[in-house]
Motif scaffolding. Structure first.
Motif, PDB file in Angstrom:
ATOM      1  N   LEU A 122      16.434 -17.282   9.940  1.00 53.53           N
ATOM      2  CA  LEU A 122      15.745 -18.177   8.745  1.00 53.53           C
ATOM      3  C   LEU A 122      16.706 -17.875   7.632  1.00 53.53           C
ATOM      4  O   LEU A 122      16.510 -19.069   6.818  1.00 53.53           O
ATOM      5  N   SER A 123      17.264 -17.170   7.337  1.00 52.39           N
ATOM      6  CA  SER A 123      17.692 -16.659   5.941  1.00 52.39           C
ATOM      7  C   SER A 123      19.004 -17.982   5.438  1.00 52.39           C
ATOM      8  O   SER A 123      18.807 -18.310   4.305  1.00 52.39           O
ATOM      9  N   ARG A 124      19.680 -18.645   6.441  1.00 50.43           N
ATOM     10  CA  ARG A 124      20.525 -19.727   6.242  1.00 50.43           C
ATOM     11  C   ARG A 124      19.839 -21.061   5.812  1.00 50.43           C
ATOM     12  O   ARG A 124      20.429 -21.848   4.873  1.00 50.43           O
ATOM     13  N   GLU A 125      18.691 -21.238   6.260  1.00 55.85           N
ATOM     14  CA  GLU A 125      17.924 -22.491   5.880  1.00 55.85           C
ATOM     15  C   GLU A 125      16.715 -22.426   4.834  1.00 55.85           C
ATOM     16  O   GLU A 125      16.117 -23.360   4.381  1.00 55.85           O
ATOM     17  N   VAL A 126      16.229 -21.317   4.857  1.00 53.89           N
ATOM     18  CA  VAL A 126      15.191 -20.838   3.672  1.00 53.89           C
ATOM     19  C   VAL A 126      15.599 -20.271   2.469  1.00 53.89           C
ATOM     20  O   VAL A 126      16.202 -18.943   2.666  1.00 53.89           O
ATOM     21  N   SER A 127      15.638 -20.940   1.481  1.00 54.21           N
ATOM     22  CA  SER A 127      16.285 -20.399   0.342  1.00 54.21           C
ATOM     23  C   SER A 127      15.219 -19.251  -0.222  1.00 54.21           C
ATOM     24  O   SER A 127      14.128 -19.359  -0.126  1.00 54.21           O
ATOM     25  N   GLY A 128      15.959 -18.175  -0.995  1.00 52.05           N
ATOM     26  CA  GLY A 128      15.152 -17.231  -1.724  1.00 52.05           C
ATOM     27  C   GLY A 128      14.524 -16.189  -0.789  1.00 52.05           C
ATOM     28  O   GLY A 128      13.841 -15.431  -1.145  1.00 52.05           O
ATOM     29  N   LEU A 129      14.877 -15.959   0.542  1.00 52.42           N
ATOM     30  CA  LEU A 129      14.331 -15.196   1.478  1.00 52.42           C
ATOM     31  C   LEU A 129      15.120 -13.879   1.514  1.00 52.42           C
ATOM     32  O   LEU A 129      16.319 -14.072   1.715  1.00 52.42           O
ATOM     33  N   THR A 130      14.421 -12.600   1.120  1.00 53.70           N
ATOM     34  CA  THR A 130      15.080 -11.421   1.361  1.00 53.70           C
ATOM     35  C   THR A 130      14.212 -10.604   2.036  1.00 53.70           C
ATOM     36  O   THR A 130      13.115 -10.872   2.526  1.00 53.70           O
ATOM     37  N   LEU A 131      14.850  -9.482   2.374  1.00 51.72           N
ATOM     38  CA  LEU A 131      14.358  -8.472   3.495  1.00 51.72           C
ATOM     39  C   LEU A 131      13.531  -7.387   2.241  1.00 51.72           C
ATOM     40  O   LEU A 131      14.220  -6.961   1.473  1.00 51.72           O
ATOM     41  N   ALA A 132      12.467  -7.042   2.765  1.00 57.46           N
ATOM     42  CA  ALA A 132      11.756  -5.644   2.042  1.00 57.46           C
ATOM     43  C   ALA A 132      12.487  -4.929   2.277  1.00 57.46           C
ATOM     44  O   ALA A 132      13.288  -4.182   3.201  1.00 57.46           O
ATOM     45  N   PRO A 133      12.604  -3.763   1.098  1.00 58.60           N
ATOM     46  CA  PRO A 133      13.356  -2.316   1.374  1.00 58.60           C
ATOM     47  C   PRO A 133      12.950  -1.657   2.475  1.00 58.60           C
ATOM     48  O   PRO A 133      11.795  -1.635   3.003  1.00 58.60           O
ATOM     49  N   ALA A 134      13.948  -0.752   3.171  1.00 55.35           N
ATOM     50  CA  ALA A 134      13.808  -0.084   4.478  1.00 55.35           C
ATOM     51  C   ALA A 134      12.541   0.607   4.560  1.00 55.35           C
ATOM     52  O   ALA A 134      11.636   0.786   5.323  1.00 55.35           O
ATOM     53  N   HIS A 135      12.139   1.548   3.357  1.00 55.53           N
ATOM     54  CA  HIS A 135      11.146   2.281   3.242  1.00 55.53           C
ATOM     55  C   HIS A 135       9.697   1.636   3.072  1.00 55.53           C
ATOM     56  O   HIS A 135       8.598   2.224   3.018  1.00 55.53           O
ATOM     57  N   LEU A 136       9.628   0.232   2.821  1.00 54.58           N
ATOM     58  CA  LEU A 136       8.512  -0.442   2.745  1.00 54.58           C
ATOM     59  C   LEU A 136       8.342  -1.500   3.933  1.00 54.58           C
ATOM     60  O   LEU A 136       7.477  -2.374   3.967  1.00 54.58           O
ATOM     61  N   ARG A 137       9.424  -1.539   4.765  1.00 54.52           N
ATOM     62  CA  ARG A 137       9.516  -2.521   5.683  1.00 54.52           C
ATOM     63  C   ARG A 137       8.630  -2.508   6.903  1.00 54.52           C
ATOM     64  O   ARG A 137       8.307  -3.563   7.192  1.00 54.52           O
ATOM     65  N   MET A 138       8.344  -1.369   7.364  1.00 57.36           N
ATOM     66  CA  MET A 138       7.639  -1.075   8.436  1.00 57.36           C
ATOM     67  C   MET A 138       6.051  -0.886   8.176  1.00 57.36           C
ATOM     68  O   MET A 138       5.865  -0.424   7.170  1.00 57.36           O
ATOM     69  N   GLN A 139       5.252  -1.217   9.096  1.00 57.92           N
ATOM     70  CA  GLN A 139       3.737  -1.059   9.154  1.00 57.92           C
ATOM     71  C   GLN A 139       3.560   0.450   8.573  1.00 57.92           C
ATOM     72  O   GLN A 139       4.143   1.386   9.192  1.00 57.92           O
ATOM     73  N   SER A 140       2.371   0.637   7.686  1.00 60.48           N
ATOM     74  CA  SER A 140       1.971   2.001   7.473  1.00 60.48           C
ATOM     75  C   SER A 140       0.694   2.170   7.190  1.00 60.48           C
ATOM     76  O   SER A 140      -0.037   1.215   6.962  1.00 60.48           O
ATOM     77  N   ALA A 141       0.254   3.308   7.481  1.00 65.11           N
ATOM     78  CA  ALA A 141      -1.216   3.677   7.461  1.00 65.11           C
ATOM     79  C   ALA A 141      -1.611   3.364   6.128  1.00 65.11           C
ATOM     80  O   ALA A 141      -2.980   3.280   5.773  1.00 65.11           O
ATOM     81  N   LEU A 142      -0.829   3.811   5.164  1.00 68.12           N
ATOM     82  CA  LEU A 142      -1.176   3.561   3.806  1.00 68.12           C
ATOM     83  C   LEU A 142      -1.773   2.203   3.286  1.00 68.12           C
ATOM     84  O   LEU A 142      -2.798   2.086   2.759  1.00 68.12           O
ATOM     85  N   GLY A 143      -0.825   1.081   3.938  1.00 70.66           N
ATOM     86  CA  GLY A 143      -1.366  -0.270   3.836  1.00 70.66           C
ATOM     87  C   GLY A 143      -2.897  -0.436   4.567  1.00 70.66           C
ATOM     88  O   GLY A 143      -3.704  -1.252   3.961  1.00 70.66           O
ATOM     89  N   VAL A 144      -3.079   0.267   5.388  1.00 69.39           N
ATOM     90  CA  VAL A 144      -4.264   0.218   6.221  1.00 69.39           C
ATOM     91  C   VAL A 144      -5.429   0.534   5.337  1.00 69.39           C
ATOM     92  O   VAL A 144      -6.482   0.037   5.253  1.00 69.39           O
ATOM     93  N   ALA A 145      -5.130   1.814   4.792  1.00 72.00           N
ATOM     94  CA  ALA A 145      -6.028   2.359   3.739  1.00 72.00           C
ATOM     95  C   ALA A 145      -6.526   1.379   2.540  1.00 72.00           C
ATOM     96  O   ALA A 145      -7.908   1.149   2.355  1.00 72.00           O
ATOM     97  N   TRP A 146      -5.310   0.714   2.089  1.00 79.39           N
ATOM     98  CA  TRP A 146      -5.749  -0.118   1.092  1.00 79.39           C
ATOM     99  C   TRP A 146      -6.696  -1.243   1.424  1.00 79.39           C
ATOM    100  O   TRP A 146      -7.315  -1.930   0.808  1.00 79.39           O
ATOM    101  N   ALA A 147      -6.016  -1.757   2.798  1.00 81.10           N
ATOM    102  CA  ALA A 147      -6.930  -2.954   3.109  1.00 81.10           C
ATOM    103  C   ALA A 147      -8.107  -2.640   3.595  1.00 81.10           C
ATOM    104  O   ALA A 147      -9.253  -3.519   3.459  1.00 81.10           O
ATOM    105  N   ALA A 148      -8.663  -1.451   3.759  1.00 79.02           N
ATOM    106  CA  ALA A 148      -9.824  -0.936   4.250  1.00 79.02           C
ATOM    107  C   ALA A 148     -10.696  -0.948   2.776  1.00 79.02           C
ATOM    108  O   ALA A 148     -11.848  -1.036   2.891  1.00 79.02           O
ATOM    109  N   GLU A 149     -10.098  -0.496   1.603  1.00 81.23           N
ATOM    110  CA  GLU A 149     -10.762  -0.639   0.593  1.00 81.23           C
ATOM    111  C   GLU A 149     -11.272  -1.800   0.293  1.00 81.23           C
ATOM    112  O   GLU A 149     -12.524  -2.032   0.067  1.00 81.23           O
ATOM    113  N   GLU A 150     -10.522  -3.135   0.472  1.00 79.31           N
ATOM    114  CA  GLU A 150     -11.139  -4.380   0.286  1.00 79.31           C
ATOM    115  C   GLU A 150     -12.262  -4.735   1.358  1.00 79.31           C
ATOM    116  O   GLU A 150     -13.320  -5.220   0.799  1.00 79.31           O
ATOM    117  N   LEU A 151     -12.158  -4.266   2.394  1.00 80.68           N
ATOM    118  CA  LEU A 151     -13.236  -4.298   3.574  1.00 80.68           C
ATOM    119  C   LEU A 151     -14.503  -3.819   3.077  1.00 80.68           C
ATOM    120  O   LEU A 151     -15.775  -4.133   3.156  1.00 80.68           O
TER     121      LEU A 151
END
Length: 246
Positions: A173-202
């Protein structure tokens, strides 16, 4: 409040221990070994190395979907077992919102969460980063890359794509969607830290469930189920076709 979080929705596997939103420890593995072999040993090792026990944990959080059918089942089954043993409530977290949380500090960015769902589709949700919060702009869904590209064209703000399907989305999609960038490699993959923060909201919204109520959320039929339905449909057409020639 201590939260033990599990993430096994894709090829990577991770566990994290957080207290009141602060990370105490995290273990991440993407070795190719099955999650059924790695997930619980990672939990045991992390807790032991922190000098913590399961009994000191208040909530068991897990990425409940969407994601790999096998990975989700392993994660949810592990969370159920841990909650049964320790008597904790569970937080069934959206995999997609969980992967957006580590990018919430990117004020004003459109966060494009993407997991490779095969068949030219991604599991996707859109969020706007608001510093310490996320504004949800779409439901969790399975969507074709073409449809996602057309939708993203309507958003003028910079866009950052995250998840195990991020590279696929960017390459497509990068050629047709302007302003699209990749998250940096260390933040790109799913992680349990994000799950923990989502759990705080729940936790704050009263969204916890018992281990018995915890269940994966697939958002799409499995390949085996799709093939079974196709066979049944083909059989139906064959029978009906034979009847027209009687």
């Amino acid at each position: 409040m201590k939260i033990l979080a599990l993430e096994s929705s894709a090829s990577a596997c991770s566990v994290a221990l957080c207290q009141d939103g602060t990370l105490i420890a995290q273990s991440f593995q993407c070795s190719g070994l099955t999650h059924s072999r790695t997930l619980l040993p990672m939990v045991h090792s992390m807790l032991e190395n922190c000098g913590e026990t399961l009994g000191q944990v208040d909530v068991i959080a897990v990425a409940a979907g969407p994601g790999s059918f096998t990975g989700l089942r392993i994660g949810v089954a592990a969370a159920k077992g841990l909650a049964w043993a320790g008597g904790q409530l569970c937080a069934p977290c959206s995999t997609l919102k969980s992967m957006a949380w580590p990018l919430a500090h990117l004020e004003g960015r459109l966060i494009v969460c993407a997991m490779d769902a095969r068949r030219k589709q991604v599991y996707n949700a859109l969020f706007r980063a608001e510093g310490e919060n996320l504004e949800r702009l779409s439901p969790d869904r399975a969507i074709s890359l073409d449809e996602l590209g057309e939708e993203l064209k309507k958003f003028p703000e910079p866009k950052i794509v995250v998840g195990d399907g991020a590279q696929l989305c960017y390459n497509t999609l990068s050629r047709e969607v302007s302003g699209l960038t990749l998250a940096p490699a260390h933040l790109r993959m799913q992680s349990a830290l994000g799950v923990a923060w989502a759990a705080e909201e729940l936790l704050a919204s009263g969204g916890l469930v018992s281990g018995g109520e915890l269940a994966p959320v697939y958002h799409r039929l499995s390949q085996a189920e799709r093939e079974r339905l196709e066979r049944e449909q083909n059989t139906k057409y064959t029978i009906e076709g034979d009847r027209t020639h009687v």
